[in-house]
Design an enzyme around this catalytic site. Structure first.
Site, PDB file in Angstrom:
ATOM      1  N   ILE A 154       0.835  -1.206   0.000  1.00  0.00           N
ATOM      2  CA  ILE A 154       0.000   0.000   0.000  1.00  0.00           C
ATOM      3  C   ILE A 154       0.871   1.258   0.000  1.00  0.00           C
ATOM      4  O   ILE A 154       0.628   2.202  -0.757  1.00  0.00           O
ATOM      5  CB  ILE A 154      -0.969  -0.013   1.206  1.00  0.00           C
ATOM      6  CG1 ILE A 154      -1.924  -1.211   1.094  1.00  0.00           C
ATOM      7  CG2 ILE A 154      -1.750   1.293   1.282  1.00  0.00           C
ATOM      8  CD1 ILE A 154      -2.768  -1.469   2.332  1.00  0.00           C
ATOM      9  N   ASP A 173      11.198   2.599   6.543  1.00  0.00           N
ATOM     10  CA  ASP A 173      10.783   1.196   6.634  1.00  0.00           C
ATOM     11  C   ASP A 173      12.021   0.419   7.038  1.00  0.00           C
ATOM     12  O   ASP A 173      13.069   0.570   6.410  1.00  0.00           O
ATOM     13  CB  ASP A 173      10.240   0.713   5.270  1.00  0.00           C
ATOM     14  CG  ASP A 173       9.521  -0.625   5.370  1.00  0.00           C
ATOM     15  OD1 ASP A 173      10.065  -1.544   6.022  1.00  0.00           O
ATOM     16  OD2 ASP A 173       8.419  -0.754   4.812  1.00  0.00           O
ATOM     17  N   CYS A 201       2.251   1.146   7.738  1.00  0.00           N
ATOM     18  CA  CYS A 201       2.931   0.004   8.348  1.00  0.00           C
ATOM     19  C   CYS A 201       1.917  -0.779   9.187  1.00  0.00           C
ATOM     20  O   CYS A 201       0.855  -0.260   9.535  1.00  0.00           O
ATOM     21  CB  CYS A 201       4.089   0.492   9.228  1.00  0.00           C
ATOM     22  SG  CYS A 201       3.575   1.672  10.477  1.00  0.00           S
ATOM     23  N   PRO A 202       2.220  -2.035   9.526  1.00  0.00           N
ATOM     24  CA  PRO A 202       1.306  -2.783  10.391  1.00  0.00           C
ATOM     25  C   PRO A 202       1.400  -2.289  11.835  1.00  0.00           C
ATOM     26  O   PRO A 202       2.372  -1.619  12.199  1.00  0.00           O
ATOM     27  CB  PRO A 202       1.815  -4.225  10.280  1.00  0.00           C
ATOM     28  CG  PRO A 202       3.236  -4.115   9.868  1.00  0.00           C
ATOM     29  CD  PRO A 202       3.393  -2.830   9.115  1.00  0.00           C
ATOM     30  N   SER A 229      -4.014   2.841   8.233  1.00  0.00           N
ATOM     31  CA  SER A 229      -3.488   1.513   8.608  1.00  0.00           C
ATOM     32  C   SER A 229      -4.166   0.951   9.855  1.00  0.00           C
ATOM     33  O   SER A 229      -5.075   0.132   9.731  1.00  0.00           O
ATOM     34  CB  SER A 229      -1.982   1.576   8.782  1.00  0.00           C
ATOM     35  OG  SER A 229      -1.369   1.533   7.516  1.00  0.00           O
ATOM     36  N   ARG A 230      -3.751   1.376  11.016  1.00  0.00           N
ATOM     37  CA  ARG A 230      -4.401   0.935  12.251  1.00  0.00           C
ATOM     38  C   ARG A 230      -4.389   2.114  13.217  1.00  0.00           C
ATOM     39  O   ARG A 230      -3.399   2.843  13.321  1.00  0.00           O
ATOM     40  CB  ARG A 230      -3.665  -0.256  12.874  1.00  0.00           C
ATOM     41  CG  ARG A 230      -3.878  -1.579  12.154  1.00  0.00           C
ATOM     42  CD  ARG A 230      -5.319  -2.091  12.234  1.00  0.00           C
ATOM     43  NE  ARG A 230      -5.529  -3.348  11.523  1.00  0.00           N
ATOM     44  CZ  ARG A 230      -5.953  -3.455  10.262  1.00  0.00           C
ATOM     45  NH1 ARG A 230      -6.224  -2.365   9.559  1.00  0.00           N
ATOM     46  NH2 ARG A 230      -6.122  -4.642   9.708  1.00  0.00           N
ATOM     47  N   ASP A 254      -8.790   6.930   8.566  1.00  0.00           N
ATOM     48  CA  ASP A 254      -9.749   5.873   8.236  1.00  0.00           C
ATOM     49  C   ASP A 254      -9.835   4.866   9.371  1.00  0.00           C
ATOM     50  O   ASP A 254     -10.630   3.935   9.333  1.00  0.00           O
ATOM     51  CB  ASP A 254      -9.311   5.163   6.942  1.00  0.00           C
ATOM     52  CG  ASP A 254     -10.351   4.144   6.475  1.00  0.00           C
ATOM     53  OD1 ASP A 254     -11.530   4.527   6.377  1.00  0.00           O
ATOM     54  OD2 ASP A 254      -9.986   2.978   6.229  1.00  0.00           O
ATOM     55  N   GLU A 259     -11.565   2.273  17.759  1.00  0.00           N
ATOM     56  CA  GLU A 259     -12.651   2.091  16.793  1.00  0.00           C
ATOM     57  C   GLU A 259     -13.501   0.849  17.037  1.00  0.00           C
ATOM     58  O   GLU A 259     -14.665   0.800  16.631  1.00  0.00           O
ATOM     59  CB  GLU A 259     -12.101   2.039  15.368  1.00  0.00           C
ATOM     60  CG  GLU A 259     -11.303   0.767  15.051  1.00  0.00           C
ATOM     61  CD  GLU A 259     -10.834   0.703  13.602  1.00  0.00           C
ATOM     62  OE1 GLU A 259     -10.221   1.670  13.142  1.00  0.00           O
ATOM     63  OE2 GLU A 259     -11.087  -0.325  12.946  1.00  0.00           O
ATOM     64  N   HIS A 291     -13.108   3.046   8.637  1.00  0.00           N
ATOM     65  CA  HIS A 291     -12.356   1.863   8.171  1.00  0.00           C
ATOM     66  C   HIS A 291     -12.918   1.329   6.852  1.00  0.00           C
ATOM     67  O   HIS A 291     -13.246   0.153   6.722  1.00  0.00           O
ATOM     68  CB  HIS A 291     -12.369   0.769   9.241  1.00  0.00           C
ATOM     69  CG  HIS A 291     -11.149  -0.110   9.187  1.00  0.00           C
ATOM     70  ND1 HIS A 291     -10.435  -0.479  10.287  1.00  0.00           N
ATOM     71  CD2 HIS A 291     -10.508  -0.692   8.136  1.00  0.00           C
ATOM     72  CE1 HIS A 291      -9.418  -1.242   9.939  1.00  0.00           C
ATOM     73  NE2 HIS A 291      -9.444  -1.386   8.628  1.00  0.00           N
TER      74      HIS A 291
END
Ligand code: NAI
Length: 326
Positions: A154, A173, A201-202, A229-230, A254, A259, A291
């Site tokens: 992504i 990264d 990133c995760p 992402s999160r 997002d 959430e 999301h």
């Protein structure tokens, strides 16, 4: 294979119902989220299909094992909501590592364009025949610097979009991508030089709240943060504080740290108790979507097909290409 499908929404059924029979899958759709308490709904099913806000902690995993569930098929890329250590040696977990990186990257770009050019405010004004454009000025993206944290599928798509706008691209990264057409730098320099910072990133212990009061302090005044992402990549209270003082120019989100209790559901008739979220939503320079970055027809098809292929491969005893290994 009988599949217990949790947290079902109408858009999930579209492709799973169409493709399921071709894979010999018998799908039982449940609207409930998966928790230890709802695990018994999976009785008689060999597989559980779960999503981003289901709770796959040790209790849930033990409950599923006790019911004879043999596989957890995540219909998403992230698996931070799965206690992989608890599942290890008991229940294999498969996921959909990539379905449409374009869907998420394009959504991030959409958030950026909308926020910067204040399209959300213009939309509301013109519907009310208010044709004033005062207060709607943005900035040219061309010539500005985009900072990207995480240059996987992504992040690389988003970098391509930014280059298309004529932006300079910086990235951080720990596993740099070969041939990446941007400059890799440390997090501090990325924060200092970016006009737009986007997270791709995760969520891991290393990235938890990677955007916090300290990293925000390094950022340019008026910079825009994007998070598709999160939620827990950002310390929401630190973000809110920086938006209130004007240190940050905007946030396109997002995802949100808390959430799980709210997203994907209509809470419009409830008094939402999350004051940080309520305050964020009261700011004109915060754009929040629920999301939905993944939500394109192409991504939904790809999610259904890969999930059903993962389950079919398990049934056939084949190596699990998309198994989560920890
Ligand atoms: P990917 O696995 O292709 O790329 C992730 C990248 O992050 C890798 O290059 C990896 O080296 C990097 N990374 C790992 N640890 C890092 C660290 N400490 N700092 C900086 N980078 C680090 O994953 P992909 O497909 O690009 O997805 C990225 C994230 O997007 C997912 O983890 C997921 O959380 C989120 N996502 C959100 C969706 C939505 O609808 N909002 C849909 C799909 C994914």
């Amino acid at each position: 294979m009988k599949i217990a499908f949790y947290d079902t929404k109408p858009y999930d059924r579209l492709w799973f119902s169409e493709l399921g029979p071709r894979y010999g899958a018998e799908i039982r759709y449940f609207e409930s989220r998966l928790t230890a308490d709802t695990a018994p709904l999976a009785s008689g099913c060999g597989c559980v299909c779960a999503f981003v806000n289901d709770t796959l902690d040790a209790r849930t995993i033990d409950a599923l094992c006790a019911l004879g569930v043999r596989l957890i098929a995540m219909r998403c890329a992230g698996f931070n909501n799965v206690d992989c250590r608890a599942a290890k040696g008991k229940l294999p977990i498969v996921r959909v590592p990539a379905y449409s990186p374009h869907a998420v990257a394009e959504h991030a770009a959409g958030l950026l364009l909308c926020l910067n050019r204040k399209l959300h405010r213009a939309f509301n004004r013109t519907r009310d025949f208010n044709f004033s454009i005062s207060g709607l000025e943005g900035f040219d993206l061309c010539g500005k610097t985009a900072g990207i944290i995480g240059t996987g599928r992504i992040g690389r798509c988003f970098a391509d979009i930014c280059r298309g706008f004529g932006m300079r691209v910086l990235a951080y990264d720990p596993m740099p991508a070969e041939g990446f057409a941007g400059e890799y730098v440390g997090v501090a320099r990325l924060c200092r030089e970016s006009d737009v910072l986007s997270l791709h990133c995760p969520l891991t212990p290393d990235t938890h709240r990677i955007i916090n009061a300290d990293t925000i302090a390094l950022m340019k005044d008026g910079a825009v943060i994007l998070n598709t992402s999160r939620g827990a990549l950002i310390d929401s209270e630190a973000l809110l504080a920086a938006l209130k003082t004007g240190k940050l120019g905007g946030a396109g989100l997002d995802v949100y740290e808390e959430e799980a209790a709210l997203f994907f559901e209509d809470n419009s008739g409830r008094i939402v108790q999350d004051d940080v979220l309520a305050r964020l939503l009261s700011l004109p320079n915060v754009l929040l979507t629920s999301h939905q970055a993944f939500l394109t027809r192409e991504a939904l098809y790809s999610i259904a097909r890969t999930t059903l292929e993962n389950i079919a491969a398990f049934e056939r005893g084949e190596p699990l290409e998309n198994e989560v290994r920890v």
